[in-house]
Design a protein around this motif. Sequence first.
Motif, PDB file in Angstrom:
ATOM      1  N   ALA A 111     -98.469  12.733  -4.899  1.00 20.60           N
ATOM      2  CA  ALA A 111     -99.452  13.706  -5.433  1.00 20.60           C
ATOM      3  C   ALA A 111     -98.589  14.987  -6.094  1.00 20.60           C
ATOM      4  N   VAL A 112     -97.491  15.393  -5.406  1.00 17.35           N
ATOM      5  CA  VAL A 112     -96.635  16.496  -5.942  1.00 17.35           C
ATOM      6  C   VAL A 112     -96.080  16.118  -7.206  1.00 17.35           C
ATOM      7  N   SER A 113     -95.344  15.140  -7.132  1.00 18.61           N
ATOM      8  CA  SER A 113     -94.845  14.669  -8.455  1.00 18.61           C
ATOM      9  C   SER A 113     -96.035  14.685  -9.725  1.00 18.61           C
ATOM     10  N   LEU A 114     -97.041  14.174  -9.345  1.00 17.30           N
ATOM     11  CA  LEU A 114     -98.135  14.194 -10.448  1.00 17.30           C
ATOM     12  C   LEU A 114     -98.514  15.634 -10.713  1.00 17.30           C
ATOM     13  N   GLY A 115     -98.788  16.380  -9.597  1.00 16.34           N
ATOM     14  CA  GLY A 115     -99.128  17.928 -10.159  1.00 16.34           C
ATOM     15  C   GLY A 115     -98.046  18.590 -10.763  1.00 16.34           C
ATOM     16  N   ALA A 116     -96.644  18.419 -10.572  1.00 18.50           N
ATOM     17  CA  ALA A 116     -95.716  19.162 -10.990  1.00 18.50           C
ATOM     18  C   ALA A 116     -95.789  18.737 -12.552  1.00 18.50           C
ATOM     19  N   THR A 117     -95.579  17.241 -12.789  1.00 20.83           N
ATOM     20  CA  THR A 117     -95.758  16.946 -14.101  1.00 20.83           C
ATOM     21  C   THR A 117     -96.738  17.482 -14.969  1.00 20.83           C
ATOM     22  N   GLY A 118     -97.939  17.425 -14.408  1.00 24.97           N
ATOM     23  CA  GLY A 118     -99.084  17.792 -15.048  1.00 24.97           C
ATOM     24  C   GLY A 118     -99.223  19.295 -15.518  1.00 24.97           C
ATOM     25  N   LEU A 119     -98.538  20.211 -14.471  1.00 28.61           N
ATOM     26  CA  LEU A 119     -98.275  21.516 -14.677  1.00 28.61           C
ATOM     27  C   LEU A 119     -97.412  21.799 -16.002  1.00 28.61           C
ATOM     28  N   LEU A 120     -96.200  20.948 -15.699  1.00 25.45           N
ATOM     29  CA  LEU A 120     -95.279  21.347 -16.791  1.00 25.45           C
ATOM     30  C   LEU A 120     -95.694  20.998 -18.288  1.00 25.45           C
ATOM     31  N   HIS A 121     -96.643  19.826 -18.245  1.00 27.06           N
ATOM     32  CA  HIS A 121     -97.260  19.487 -19.506  1.00 27.06           C
ATOM     33  C   HIS A 121     -98.267  20.736 -19.922  1.00 27.06           C
ATOM     34  N   LEU A 122     -99.199  21.170 -18.975  1.00 31.39           N
ATOM     35  CA  LEU A 122    -100.087  22.088 -19.048  1.00 31.39           C
ATOM     36  C   LEU A 122     -99.303  23.379 -19.941  1.00 31.39           C
ATOM     37  N   LEU A 123     -98.012  23.616 -19.418  1.00 28.08           N
ATOM     38  CA  LEU A 123     -97.468  24.940 -19.633  1.00 28.08           C
ATOM     39  C   LEU A 123     -97.097  24.699 -21.039  1.00 28.08           C
ATOM     40  N   LEU A 124     -96.194  23.515 -21.370  1.00 32.07           N
ATOM     41  CA  LEU A 124     -95.895  23.371 -22.846  1.00 32.07           C
ATOM     42  C   LEU A 124     -96.885  23.167 -23.862  1.00 32.07           C
ATOM     43  N   ALA A 125     -98.105  22.685 -23.306  1.00 34.65           N
ATOM     44  CA  ALA A 125     -99.198  22.330 -24.397  1.00 34.65           C
ATOM     45  C   ALA A 125     -99.499  23.900 -24.590  1.00 34.65           C
ATOM     46  N   HIS A 126     -99.552  24.751 -23.688  1.00 39.44           N
ATOM     47  CA  HIS A 126     -99.807  26.455 -24.026  1.00 39.44           C
ATOM     48  C   HIS A 126     -99.118  27.088 -24.968  1.00 39.44           C
ATOM     49  N   VAL A 127     -97.722  26.794 -24.804  1.00 40.30           N
ATOM     50  CA  VAL A 127     -96.749  27.320 -25.785  1.00 40.30           C
ATOM     51  C   VAL A 127     -96.399  26.605 -26.726  1.00 40.30           C
ATOM     52  N   ARG A 128     -97.109  25.578 -27.077  1.00 40.28           N
ATOM     53  CA  ARG A 128     -96.877  24.684 -28.026  1.00 40.28           C
ATOM     54  C   ARG A 128     -96.476  25.215 -29.410  1.00 40.28           C
ATOM     55  N   PRO A 129     -97.796  26.163 -30.042  1.00 42.11           N
ATOM     56  CA  PRO A 129     -97.715  26.623 -31.161  1.00 42.11           C
ATOM     57  C   PRO A 129     -96.696  27.712 -31.345  1.00 42.11           C
ATOM     58  N   TYR A 130     -96.059  28.073 -30.331  1.00 43.54           N
ATOM     59  CA  TYR A 130     -95.050  29.308 -30.459  1.00 43.54           C
ATOM     60  C   TYR A 130     -93.775  28.749 -30.615  1.00 43.54           C
ATOM     61  N   LEU A 131     -93.412  27.397 -30.487  1.00 39.64           N
ATOM     62  CA  LEU A 131     -92.188  27.001 -30.568  1.00 39.64           C
ATOM     63  C   LEU A 131     -91.417  27.022 -31.991  1.00 39.64           C
ATOM     64  N   TRP A 132     -92.207  27.222 -32.922  1.00 41.19           N
ATOM     65  CA  TRP A 132     -91.710  27.299 -34.468  1.00 41.19           C
ATOM     66  C   TRP A 132     -92.604  28.426 -34.936  1.00 41.19           C
ATOM     67  N   PRO A 133     -91.698  29.176 -35.700  1.00 37.98           N
ATOM     68  CA  PRO A 133     -92.269  30.200 -36.527  1.00 37.98           C
ATOM     69  C   PRO A 133     -93.856  29.846 -37.531  1.00 37.98           C
ATOM     70  N   ARG A 134     -94.782  30.570 -37.144  1.00 32.67           N
ATOM     71  CA  ARG A 134     -96.076  30.245 -37.613  1.00 32.67           C
ATOM     72  C   ARG A 134     -96.385  31.096 -39.103  1.00 32.67           C
ATOM     73  N   LEU A 135     -96.737  30.608 -40.052  1.00 35.75           N
ATOM     74  CA  LEU A 135     -96.982  31.090 -41.295  1.00 35.75           C
ATOM     75  C   LEU A 135     -98.246  32.143 -41.097  1.00 35.75           C
ATOM     76  N   THR A 136     -98.181  33.151 -41.910  1.00 33.98           N
ATOM     77  CA  THR A 136     -99.170  34.060 -41.914  1.00 33.98           C
ATOM     78  C   THR A 136     -99.824  34.414 -43.284  1.00 33.98           C
ATOM     79  N   ARG A 137    -101.179  34.335 -43.108  1.00 34.05           N
ATOM     80  CA  ARG A 137    -101.825  34.524 -44.634  1.00 34.05           C
ATOM     81  C   ARG A 137    -102.714  35.759 -44.377  1.00 34.05           C
ATOM     82  N   THR A 138    -102.719  36.706 -45.311  1.00 39.77           N
ATOM     83  CA  THR A 138    -103.350  37.888 -45.445  1.00 39.77           C
ATOM     84  C   THR A 138    -104.306  37.956 -46.628  1.00 39.77           C
ATOM     85  N   GLU A 139    -105.439  38.520 -46.399  1.00 39.10           N
ATOM     86  CA  GLU A 139    -106.422  38.588 -47.685  1.00 39.10           C
ATOM     87  C   GLU A 139    -107.178  39.892 -47.435  1.00 39.10           C
TER      88      GLU A 139
END
Lengths: 341, 287
Positions: free
Chosen positions: B195-223
């Motif tokens: 149970a703990v292994s499943l929970g810990a791995t799931g949490l690690l993935h949730l955390l990484l999925a949350h920060v995923r878009p910030y792992l590389w510089p984003r492009l910005t468009r202004t209009e």
Amino acid sequence: MTAALSTPAPARPAPRQVRWLLRLHRPALCAWAVLVAGLAGALLWLWGPLTDAAATAWHDYDATCGRGRPCRYDQDAILRYKDVYQYTTMALLLLPFLAAAWAGAALTGREVETGTARLAWTQGVTPLRWLAARLTVPALLVAAGTALLGMLHHAAWSAGRGRVPTAKSWDDVPTFYTGGPLIAGLALAGLLIGALVGLLVGRSLVALCVSALSTAVLWIGVHTALPHLWPVATSVSGRRGFPSYSGIKVAEGIVTEGGAHRPVPTCTVDLSPQCQALNDRRGTVGFYIDYHPYSHRWPLQLASTGVLLALAVLLALAALRLLHHRTTTGGTRPGREGAAA
Amino acid sequence: MSAAAPALHRTVLRLHRTTLACWTLFVTAVLGWLGWLGGVSAPHIRHLETTCDPVRDLCNIPYLGWVYGERLGYVASVIGYGFLAVAAYAGGALIGRELENGTAALAWTQGVTPTRWLAAKLTVPALALTAGDGTLVAAFRWGWTPHRDLRLGDDWSFGGIFLARGPATPAYALCALAVGALTALLLRRTLPALAVSLGATGLLHLLLAHVRPYLWPRLTRTEPHPFELDNSAWEVARGRTAGGGHWATYHPPSHFWPLHLMETGIVLAVAALTTAAAFALVRRRTA
């Protein structure tokens, strides 16, 4: 031997059994309490503030964007509503599997595997009493928790109905299964499947996998049988039109000259010349659709929950019978001693 | 001693042959499903597209394409999130059970050092997982990359598809294996470790999925006026500038590999650290 088993044991051991059980599974009890409280909190949040915020955002969207003015609306509120709805619904859908896996592995499978069940039966607890306590207490806790969450989910969904355009329709499969007592019926059936599989297999990890898979099979069965648990509504049209319906479509076909409804797999409308020719050939005078409208939501929920409760009772009886058989005629010494004590 | 390692690997294989058979069956089934989708289903829709007369025949190609995309999405989820099952297995059956019922301690008295024991326990599943996941990722890329116009309901930024298209899938599986081993060594009980292994791995993935878009510089468009980004862009944030203009930050599809490899690197680093911790723990405990 049978007589010894079925004579009611002194009243004293029963409450002690429950206390032992709660003590043994205290981590699971705490985890369940945290899970139910957390999900209930999330659903209450969804029901009140999130639905209101999303409804306001949609109102602003309709008031500004559609009329050529610059859009001014709270997009985050709409997305937050959608995310929380999706996460809570998915979490609720997992509860029957969780109950089954836990019951198969920790509740019965492990005790049979390690022999603590037999040990208990030598300590003045009859096997049937031992199992009865193991079925009743978790069943009550699981049923109460999931029923509460199911009702909260339905309340939260109802609050968004008609106010949040992106809210799921009632016949969306996850929404239907999580919104009401049906999810409690599934969780309860899952728990008893797990308890029975744990007794049968007697190995905790194998029982865990088999219980979870059996619950998936049960779910498929429920899903297949569901539309037939309540009389359908029927909509009929002539050859020129097509029957209007809403909700869950159960069957469709043609109306023959005698007025009979015949289900057919193809050409349930006259959209192409080929279909027209085919329908002329088979004497079609109109088309029909059998369906369940929104008003059938509660009857369907209650009928399927009733079937699942009956199944749960049968599973509990099967588990008790299996244990009775095993400890009386199976010839396991500790069981006999326990029964005689 | 030199003969001990292969013998140990054989023992691990033999003990977990049911799991290995299940894993082989799973990989084969997913490959079959992908083969059917890419080799039968997609050509069928293409054939309809060229031969079907919408006025006469009532073609429903957008619907078929949507179903096709949805099915590919299911395959992606099964491949990309399979590591959760690995976490449960590693914590429960692979290591936790042996510590709980004492067969690990027994093995350590039979001329197998605890370090070697753990190494064999991790190497064999790691090889099986890497090989299986490698095949699945290659097959998924084969099924997913063509027919962009048929997949109406999916996007490269969706979680399952994002993971199933590259080495992040085996990386997560290896990380789940390591987390399972460490949890089991810490708890020494099967079901809690599961149970703990499943929970810990799931949490690690949730955390990484949350920060995923910030792992590389984003492009910005202004209009100066409200605008819509291209459909293929992954929009991260949107807002108004002080001057009344509109801006949006996003990732174009070309950012897939940098984002994916950044996440893979993080996951592999966590896997390495966790494995090192597991070895340190087993060595210290048996020293």
